[in-house]
Design an enzyme around this catalytic site. Sequence first.
Site, short mmCIF file in Angstrom:
data_model
loop_
_atom_site.label_atom_id
_atom_site.label_comp_id
_atom_site.label_asym_id
_atom_site.label_seq_id
_atom_site.Cartn_x
_atom_site.Cartn_y
_atom_site.Cartn_z
N GLN A 35 0.84 -1.20 0.00
CA GLN A 35 0.00 0.00 0.00
C GLN A 35 0.88 1.25 0.00
O GLN A 35 1.67 1.46 0.92
CB GLN A 35 -0.89 -0.01 1.24
CG GLN A 35 -1.54 1.31 1.60
CD GLN A 35 -2.55 1.76 0.56
OE1 GLN A 35 -2.24 2.60 -0.26
NE2 GLN A 35 -3.74 1.17 0.61
N ARG A 37 -0.02 4.39 0.26
CA ARG A 37 -0.48 5.44 1.17
C ARG A 37 -0.02 5.13 2.59
O ARG A 37 -0.34 4.10 3.15
CB ARG A 37 -2.01 5.58 1.13
CG ARG A 37 -2.52 6.76 1.94
CD ARG A 37 -4.03 6.82 1.97
NE ARG A 37 -4.58 7.20 0.67
CZ ARG A 37 -5.21 6.35 -0.14
NH1 ARG A 37 -5.37 5.10 0.24
NH2 ARG A 37 -5.68 6.75 -1.29
N GLY A 56 -24.93 2.01 2.98
CA GLY A 56 -24.36 0.71 2.68
C GLY A 56 -23.08 0.83 1.87
O GLY A 56 -22.72 1.91 1.40
N LEU A 58 -21.24 0.60 -1.31
CA LEU A 58 -21.62 0.62 -2.72
C LEU A 58 -20.68 -0.21 -3.59
O LEU A 58 -21.07 -0.70 -4.65
CB LEU A 58 -21.67 2.06 -3.24
CG LEU A 58 -22.64 3.00 -2.50
CD1 LEU A 58 -22.57 4.40 -3.10
CD2 LEU A 58 -24.06 2.46 -2.56
N GLN A 59 -19.43 -0.33 -3.16
CA GLN A 59 -18.44 -1.04 -3.96
C GLN A 59 -17.66 -1.98 -3.06
O GLN A 59 -17.01 -1.54 -2.10
CB GLN A 59 -17.49 -0.05 -4.64
CG GLN A 59 -16.52 -0.71 -5.60
CD GLN A 59 -15.64 0.32 -6.29
OE1 GLN A 59 -15.67 1.50 -5.94
NE2 GLN A 59 -14.85 -0.11 -7.26
N GLU A 77 -8.60 -0.22 0.96
CA GLU A 77 -8.20 -0.19 2.37
C GLU A 77 -8.98 0.87 3.15
O GLU A 77 -9.28 0.65 4.33
CB GLU A 77 -6.69 0.05 2.50
CG GLU A 77 -6.24 -0.03 3.96
CD GLU A 77 -4.74 -0.18 4.12
OE1 GLU A 77 -4.26 0.07 5.24
OE2 GLU A 77 -4.06 -0.55 3.15
N ASN A 111 -3.98 2.91 -6.33
CA ASN A 111 -3.82 4.09 -5.48
C ASN A 111 -3.28 5.28 -6.25
O ASN A 111 -3.59 6.43 -5.93
CB ASN A 111 -2.91 3.76 -4.29
CG ASN A 111 -3.66 3.07 -3.18
OD1 ASN A 111 -4.35 3.70 -2.39
ND2 ASN A 111 -3.56 1.75 -3.13
N ARG A 114 -5.83 7.61 -7.71
CA ARG A 114 -6.61 8.44 -6.79
C ARG A 114 -5.81 9.69 -6.46
O ARG A 114 -4.60 9.75 -6.67
CB ARG A 114 -6.95 7.66 -5.52
CG ARG A 114 -7.75 6.38 -5.81
CD ARG A 114 -8.07 5.61 -4.54
NE ARG A 114 -8.76 4.38 -4.85
CZ ARG A 114 -10.07 4.28 -5.03
NH1 ARG A 114 -10.82 5.36 -4.93
NH2 ARG A 114 -10.64 3.13 -5.30
#
Length: 308
Positions: A35, A37, A56, A58-59, A77, A111, A114
């Site tokens: 990871q 990040r 809820g 969603l993905q 994560e 990552n 994003r």
Amino acid sequence: MSMAFSIFGIGKNHHDTKNEVVEIPLDQIEPNRYQPRQVFDEEGIQELAATIDAHGLLQPIILREYEPAKYEIIAGERRFRAMKLLQWEKAPAIVEKMNDHETASLALIENLQRSELSSVEEAQAYEKLMDLNHLTQAKLAKGVGKSQSAVANKLRLLKLIVPVQNAILDGLITERHGRALLNLNDDQQRKMLMRIVNEKLNVRQTEDEVARLQGKPLPSEVEAQKEQERLANEENVKVKKPKKRSVKHKPAKKASPAPKIKISDPRIAMNTIKESVKMINDSGLDAELSEQTLKNAYKITIKIPKQK
């Protein structure tokens, strides 16, 4: 991510994988060791948890089973941390069959796409992807959809000492502060970092202090000089130039008549006439001139033959 998958060799052997969502106990799930990040915004995690609690998940998160009943996160994560905060027992997940190499590469790519990564985390992710997949900077840049210069500039941040990198990670200084320190040695970087934090130096002040250490012209003074030159050039341009007078086309003047010749001596007139007759004879005509002196005048007779 299809281009990235092909470049990094991900998903070549998983055409038959079904995106079946299963429930996996949270205590069997581990964060991804690759990871990129390193710093998670706790407030952001709490906001995500509130959204999941209200609407809820969603993905589903994506996992891989690296040992029986032991799962590693490939993507998701932040969602995993939010579910733990909500004290869920199980997480909706899609389990993929991937080896260590593919897991690491996909986690890094996911990552990088994003916006939450810091510049240092992004640089570290680039370096790991290059090492894992034996890539050049050019091929990495193509895979992640960046220019080669952008990737190279990020990777340069890894030349900073660890305390400076950590200061960028923690938000104590900016990426531009870090770039200003790149040409300093380790000890100089450490001392300058302390000054930036304690004296709250902005980027330009930092650049000036680095230049002063290296005995170079201060960027602020160079910039001020350029600004003065720019303003001076603008002033020179503003100096009034003589206006071009519009040319009015005046009507052409009429040719003035030939000046009149005043003759006061009759002998001059006589000679002028004789000269004219001589020119007529020279041109081929037989002109005859006879003169007679009267009491108060001269009488001249000129005979020019008619053409036959």
